[in-house]
Design an enzyme around this catalytic site. Structure first.
Site, PDB file in Angstrom:
ATOM      1  N   GLY A   1       4.022 -10.565  -1.737  1.00  0.00           N
ATOM      2  CA  GLY A   1       4.540  -9.222  -1.986  1.00  0.00           C
ATOM      3  C   GLY A   1       3.424  -8.292  -2.411  1.00  0.00           C
ATOM      4  N   GLY A   2       3.328  -8.053  -3.708  1.00  0.00           N
ATOM      5  CA  GLY A   2       2.377  -7.081  -4.255  1.00  0.00           C
ATOM      6  C   GLY A   2       0.960  -7.178  -3.701  1.00  0.00           C
TER       7      GLY A   2
ATOM      8  N   ASN B   1       4.883  -9.336   2.675  1.00  0.00           N
ATOM      9  CA  ASN B   1       6.166  -8.633   2.637  1.00  0.00           C
ATOM     10  C   ASN B   1       5.914  -7.343   1.877  1.00  0.00           C
ATOM     11  OD1 ASN B   1       8.722  -7.662   2.280  1.00  0.00           O
ATOM     12  ND2 ASN B   1       9.448  -9.340   0.973  1.00  0.00           N
ATOM     13  N   TRP B   2       5.818  -6.263   2.645  1.00  0.00           N
ATOM     14  CA  TRP B   2       5.486  -4.983   2.008  1.00  0.00           C
ATOM     15  C   TRP B   2       6.649  -4.424   1.187  1.00  0.00           C
ATOM     16  CZ3 TRP B   2       2.482  -1.395   5.995  1.00  0.00           C
ATOM     17  CH2 TRP B   2       1.183  -1.907   6.157  1.00  0.00           C
ATOM     18  N   LYS B   3       7.848  -4.967   1.387  1.00  0.00           N
ATOM     19  CA  LYS B   3       9.053  -4.431   0.718  1.00  0.00           C
ATOM     20  C   LYS B   3       9.153  -2.932   1.010  1.00  0.00           C
ATOM     21  CE  LYS B   3       8.727  -8.260  -2.434  1.00  0.00           C
ATOM     22  NZ  LYS B   3       8.978  -8.833  -3.747  1.00  0.00           N
TER      23      LYS B   3
ATOM     24  N   GLY C   1       7.381 -10.799  -8.334  1.00  0.00           N
ATOM     25  CA  GLY C   1       7.031  -9.512  -8.933  1.00  0.00           C
ATOM     26  C   GLY C   1       6.891  -9.562 -10.446  1.00  0.00           C
TER      27      GLY C   1
ATOM     28  N   GLU D   1      15.783 -10.392  -2.965  1.00  0.00           N
ATOM     29  CA  GLU D   1      16.147  -9.009  -3.311  1.00  0.00           C
ATOM     30  C   GLU D   1      17.357  -8.552  -2.504  1.00  0.00           C
ATOM     31  OE1 GLU D   1      12.217  -7.422  -2.788  1.00  0.00           O
ATOM     32  OE2 GLU D   1      11.596  -8.513  -4.588  1.00  0.00           O
TER      33      GLU D   1
ATOM     34  N   GLU E   1      10.820 -19.186  -2.538  1.00  0.00           N
ATOM     35  CA  GLU E   1      10.470 -18.122  -3.471  1.00  0.00           C
ATOM     36  C   GLU E   1      11.336 -18.221  -4.727  1.00  0.00           C
ATOM     37  OE1 GLU E   1       8.361 -14.686  -1.348  1.00  0.00           O
ATOM     38  OE2 GLU E   1      10.479 -14.235  -1.300  1.00  0.00           O
TER      39      GLU E   1
ATOM     40  N   SER F   1       4.418 -13.961  -6.800  1.00  0.00           N
ATOM     41  CA  SER F   1       3.188 -13.657  -7.545  1.00  0.00           C
ATOM     42  C   SER F   1       1.979 -14.430  -7.039  1.00  0.00           C
ATOM     43  CB  SER F   1       3.387 -13.892  -9.047  1.00  0.00           C
ATOM     44  OG  SER F   1       4.414 -13.054  -9.540  1.00  0.00           O
TER      45      SER F   1
ATOM     46  N   HIS G   1      15.931 -12.749   1.844  1.00  0.00           N
ATOM     47  CA  HIS G   1      15.070 -12.519   0.681  1.00  0.00           C
ATOM     48  C   HIS G   1      15.935 -12.350  -0.567  1.00  0.00           C
ATOM     49  CE1 HIS G   1      12.229 -10.720  -2.084  1.00  0.00           C
ATOM     50  NE2 HIS G   1      11.290 -11.263  -1.337  1.00  0.00           N
TER      51      HIS G   1
HETATM   52  P1  13P Z   1       5.327 -10.819  -5.221  1.00  0.00           P
HETATM   53  O1  13P Z   1       4.184 -11.461  -4.505  1.00  0.00           O
HETATM   54  O2  13P Z   1       5.132  -9.341  -5.473  1.00  0.00           O
HETATM   55  O3  13P Z   1       5.739 -11.589  -6.437  1.00  0.00           O
HETATM   56  O4  13P Z   1       6.575 -10.888  -4.221  1.00  0.00           O
HETATM   57  C1  13P Z   1       6.873 -12.080  -3.607  1.00  0.00           C
HETATM   58  C2  13P Z   1       7.909 -11.835  -2.588  1.00  0.00           C
HETATM   59  O5  13P Z   1       9.039 -11.510  -2.906  1.00  0.00           O
HETATM   60  C3  13P Z   1       7.530 -11.954  -1.171  1.00  0.00           C
HETATM   61  O6  13P Z   1       8.646 -11.922  -0.360  1.00  0.00           O
END
Ligand code: 13P
Length: 255
Positions: free
Chosen positions: A238-239, A13-15, A177, A101, A171, A217, A99
């Site tokens: 994510g990251g 998930n590149w956000k 994050g 967020e 999640e 994470s 998600h």
């Molecule tokens: P991180 O891997 O950056 O914690 O993000 C997880 C995430 O929200 C994937 O959708």
């Protein structure tokens, strides 16, 4: 409990990261690193404006492209929104829905998540449905209630046949994050709770066949332990999905 009954899926998930030009570069870097990985499905969920370049760069590879949200209406006066049909026509196969967020910052509720899930599935997209508790909920010991409620409401009106196109991502919001990863046992336990919710509604066989990912994470170092758990069938990253070498290592750990 048999992990082999379901597909391992590692999704990035590149956000809100990577421009169209950076998308091309990143996918071109990733391609050779994962080309031999056949046992695990690889998905990159990119920003809407990156979809075209992502689909082009991933053409004829084992990398599938996803979006990060979709509107529930077929079309109409919804300024700034994107429909399932639009995504499909651009070559998108998966879409992340619900998600945390989006729930936290953009007013997403269990009800709107459900509407988006139905719209996406009815149009022919595959859904990565996100559920997870916030820190207070974990501390108050209501994680099971929270993820069960989120899962049940999101899947209202989704029948057993449609469930085949649903992946669930557990999640925990406190792990996203933050660098604070759930322990493998915590991830396994909650993914198991979600599987029980599915078993109650769809029967044991359908529940056993559904891919449930962990996200929060997850990285090249901790992924092997998490992915070894019987109820953890993949990851939503994510990251670490922004770094081709790290993402490729997670894919390898899922094989
Ligand atoms: P991180 O891997 O950056 O914690 O993000 C997880 C995430 O929200 C994937 O959708």
């Amino acid at each position: 409990m048999n992990k082999k009954l379901r597909k391992a899926i590692i999704a990035g998930n590149w956000k809100m990261n990577n421009t169209p030009a950076q998308t091309k570069k990143t996918i071109n870097e990733l391609k050779p690193l994962v080309e031999k990985c056949k046992k695990c499905e690889i998905v990159l969920c990119v920003p809407f404006v990156d979809i075209q370049n992502a689909v082009k760069a991933a053409k004829d590879t084992n990398i599938k492209i996803g979006a990060q949200n979709v509107h529930f209406a077929e079309k109409g006066a919804y300024t700034g929104e994107i429909s399932a049909q639009m995504l499909l026509e651009c070559g998108v196969e998966y879409v992340i829905i619900g998600h945390s967020e989006r729930r936290q910052y953009f007013g997403e509720t269990d009800e709107t998540v459900n509407k988006r899930v139905l719209a996406a599935l009815n149009a022919g997209l595959k859904v990565i449905l996100c559920v997870g508790e916030v820190l207070t909920e974990r501390e108050q010991d209501v994680t099971s209630e929270v993820v069960s409620r989120q899962t049940k409401i999101a899947l209202l009106g989704v029948d057993k046949k449609m469930l085949k196109n649903v992946v669930i991502a557990y999640e925990p919001v406190w792990a996203i994050g933050t660098g604070k990863v759930a322990t493998a046992d915590q991830a396994d336990e909650v993914c198991g709770i979600i599987r029980n919710v599915l078993a109650e509604k769809y029967g044991a066989k359908a529940a056993e066949g559904t891919t449930i990912q962990y996200g929060g994470s997850m990285n090249a170092q901790n992924s092997a332990e998490l992915l070894a758990k019987v109820n953890v069938d993949g990851g939503l990253i994510g990251g670490a999905s922004l770094k081709p070498a790290d993402f490729a290592q997670i894919v390898k750990n899922a094989q």
